[in-house]
Design a protein around this motif. Structure first.
Motif, PDB file in Angstrom:
ATOM      1  N   THR A 142      -2.729   2.294  -4.605  1.00 57.20           N
ATOM      2  CA  THR A 142      -2.472   3.674  -4.202  1.00 57.20           C
ATOM      3  C   THR A 142      -3.640   4.545  -4.648  1.00 57.20           C
ATOM      4  O   THR A 142      -4.234   4.287  -5.701  1.00 57.20           O
ATOM      5  N   TYR A 160       0.852  -1.185   0.000  1.00 55.13           N
ATOM      6  CA  TYR A 160       0.000   0.000   0.000  1.00 55.13           C
ATOM      7  C   TYR A 160       0.887   1.234   0.000  1.00 55.13           C
ATOM      8  O   TYR A 160       1.770   1.376   0.849  1.00 55.13           O
ATOM      9  N   VAL A 206      -6.242   3.177   7.584  1.00 55.70           N
ATOM     10  CA  VAL A 206      -5.466   2.114   6.936  1.00 55.70           C
ATOM     11  C   VAL A 206      -4.918   1.143   7.982  1.00 55.70           C
ATOM     12  O   VAL A 206      -4.996  -0.079   7.830  1.00 55.70           O
ATOM     13  N   GLY A 221       0.197   4.066   6.513  1.00 53.60           N
ATOM     14  CA  GLY A 221      -1.023   4.788   6.168  1.00 53.60           C
ATOM     15  C   GLY A 221      -1.576   5.499   7.384  1.00 53.60           C
ATOM     16  O   GLY A 221      -0.996   5.437   8.471  1.00 53.60           O
ATOM     17  N   PRO A 274       0.732   5.242   0.299  1.00 47.90           N
ATOM     18  CA  PRO A 274      -0.108   6.414   0.579  1.00 47.90           C
ATOM     19  C   PRO A 274      -0.025   7.444  -0.542  1.00 47.90           C
ATOM     20  O   PRO A 274       1.032   7.638  -1.158  1.00 47.90           O
TER      21      PRO A 274
END
Length: 428
Positions: free
Chosen positions: A155, A124, A212, A208, A126
């Motif tokens: 993303t 992931y 998240v 995150g 950000p």
């Protein structure tokens, strides 16, 4: 800025408390997002893109054309910088490879471990106010070195539906080709359970915000591995009168500009140094493009005056910061006393930014006190260690009686029989 002078030990936990959202609201919101993604798949993700990122899209997948186009949209200087960082990060993580030779624990009994890559990983990245293309390096490179067969990147898109060119260029550089336009808790849910477009992965990586982080923790209870609890960024600095106040101020601001929920902590036995650092912060913050974010973050900051460096280190270890800068006269010696921290930066010329970008160490680190028990991301994070053992006839003869005795004592007769039958086969 909150200035605390000579705090009592019993007050430290309250003084060092991180800023958090209302937990009940956070958890219920994230749970609802995860449930909706599980039920609605791609369609729900597209709806969330429009709701949260103001991006109206027809598909989630980043096309080959978009990836190729990204290279022409960033400067040669930035490309060179990214490649320099990539080389250092690859060098540092390559050095973490290791192999273990079989060990004979007793006669005829050999045991060993082997690192095997996790097959499918999700990373992931950000986006939002600061697209973190550097995180693509930090996660994509060790995944590639480990030999992960599938690397999925999620993303959030900008309002025009596009991904920051630097993220796409960096992804291509490190060999990530499955890229999807979705962010937030919904991206975590998509990688955890899979949708029509996004493959289900075995482990999810990446920092995150608190949504998240909460999503990662929730899906981890459903069998999906995560790297660590990695929420809003944080930095602690231990400084004495040998520090350069302007340097320390810039380091504190470099974390404060990450987001409104970031936190910075300064710990010092020198009140003059604290005053000089605060003055430098007030001067530098006005020139920052993200000064409003930094100023709001500074409302959660703590500037703690302690009696000596030993107490400063004690306070830092109690806080367990994601990043720790030691700007003291004997910084290398003090660094040996660190017990809890994600990554440590030693001396006046070791800015936290070095680790964030290009020194080679990984910047995906435990936050919110998790550094008491968690390490930052490394090559090991992308592998699992499988143990092996091989017992020969001689080995089972030697070890068998001990196994039989222990199994019988635990009232597990089938365990005992598994050995007894073998011993009988060998005439014992």
């Amino acid at each position: 800025m909150n200035i605390i002078k000579y705090p009592n030990q019993q007050d430290l936990s309250q003084i060092l408390k991180r800023p958090v959202f209302e937990t009940d609201f956070l958890e219920s919101t994230v749970k609802n997002i995860i449930t909706r993604v599980q039920k609605g798949g791609d369609l729900t993700l597209l709806e969330f893109n429009e709701k949260f990122d103001k991006a109206k899209l027809e598909k989630l997948t980043v096309s080959e054309e978009e990836i190729k186009e990204a290279s022409s949209q960033i400067s040669d200087d930035l490309k060179t910088a990214i490649k320099t960082a990539a080389a250092n990060i690859r060098k540092f993580h390559e050095s973490q490879k290791r192999s273990e030779e079989p060990l004979e624990t007793s006669v005829g009994v050999n045991c060993w471990r082997k690192a095997v890559a996790i097959e499918k990983v999700g990373i992931y990245i950000p986006g939002g106010t600061a697209p973190l293309f550097s995180t693509v390096l930090m996660l994509g490179i060790p995944a590639d070195i480990a030999g992960c067969k599938e690397i999925v990147l999620c993303t959030p898109p900008a309002s025009d539906g596009k991904i920051a060119p630097a993220i796409l260029f960096t992804a291509q550089l490190v060999g990530v080709s499955k890229i999807y336009k979705v962010g937030g808790a919904q991206a975590i849910a998509a990688m955890a359970y899979g949708t029509e477009s996004i493959p289900k992965v075995d482990k999810i990586f990446g920092p995150g915000n608190q949504y998240v982080t909460a999503a990662k923790q929730m899906v981890s209870m459903d069998g999906v591995a995560i790297d660590m609890p990695a929420g809003p960024s944080e930095l602690a600095v231990i400084a004495d009168n040998s520090c350069v106040p302007e340097f320390v101020a810039s380091d504190l601001l470099s974390q404060a500009e990450h987001g409104k929920d970031s936190q910075v902590v300064l710990i010092s036995p020198d009140e003059t140094a604290i005053d000089s650092i605060i003055k430098a912060i007030e001067e530098q913050v006005e020139d920052l493009p993200r000064k409003e974010i930094a100023k709001e973050s500074l409302q959660n900051s703590k500037f703690i005056l302690v009696k000596d460096i030993e107490e400063a280190m004690s306070v830092s270890n109690a806080y367990a910061p994601e990043h720790l800068i030691i700007a003291t006269e004997d910084a290398p010696q003090q660094a040996e006393k660190v017990v809890n921290a994600g990554s440590v930066f030693i001396g006046n010329y070791s800015p936290e930014s070095a680790g964030d970008y290009a020194s080679g160490t990984n910047h995906t680190l435990p936050t919110n006190g998790a550094a008491r028990a968690y390490s930052g991301v490394s090559l090991d994070s992308f592998t699992k260690q499988i143990t092996f053992q091989q017992v020969s006839e001689e080995g089972i003869k030697n070890l068998g009686p001990a196994i039989e005795a222990m199994a019988e004592a635990e009232l597990l007769q089938a365990h005992k029989n598994a050995v007894t039958l073998r011993l009988k086969k060998l005439g014992l």
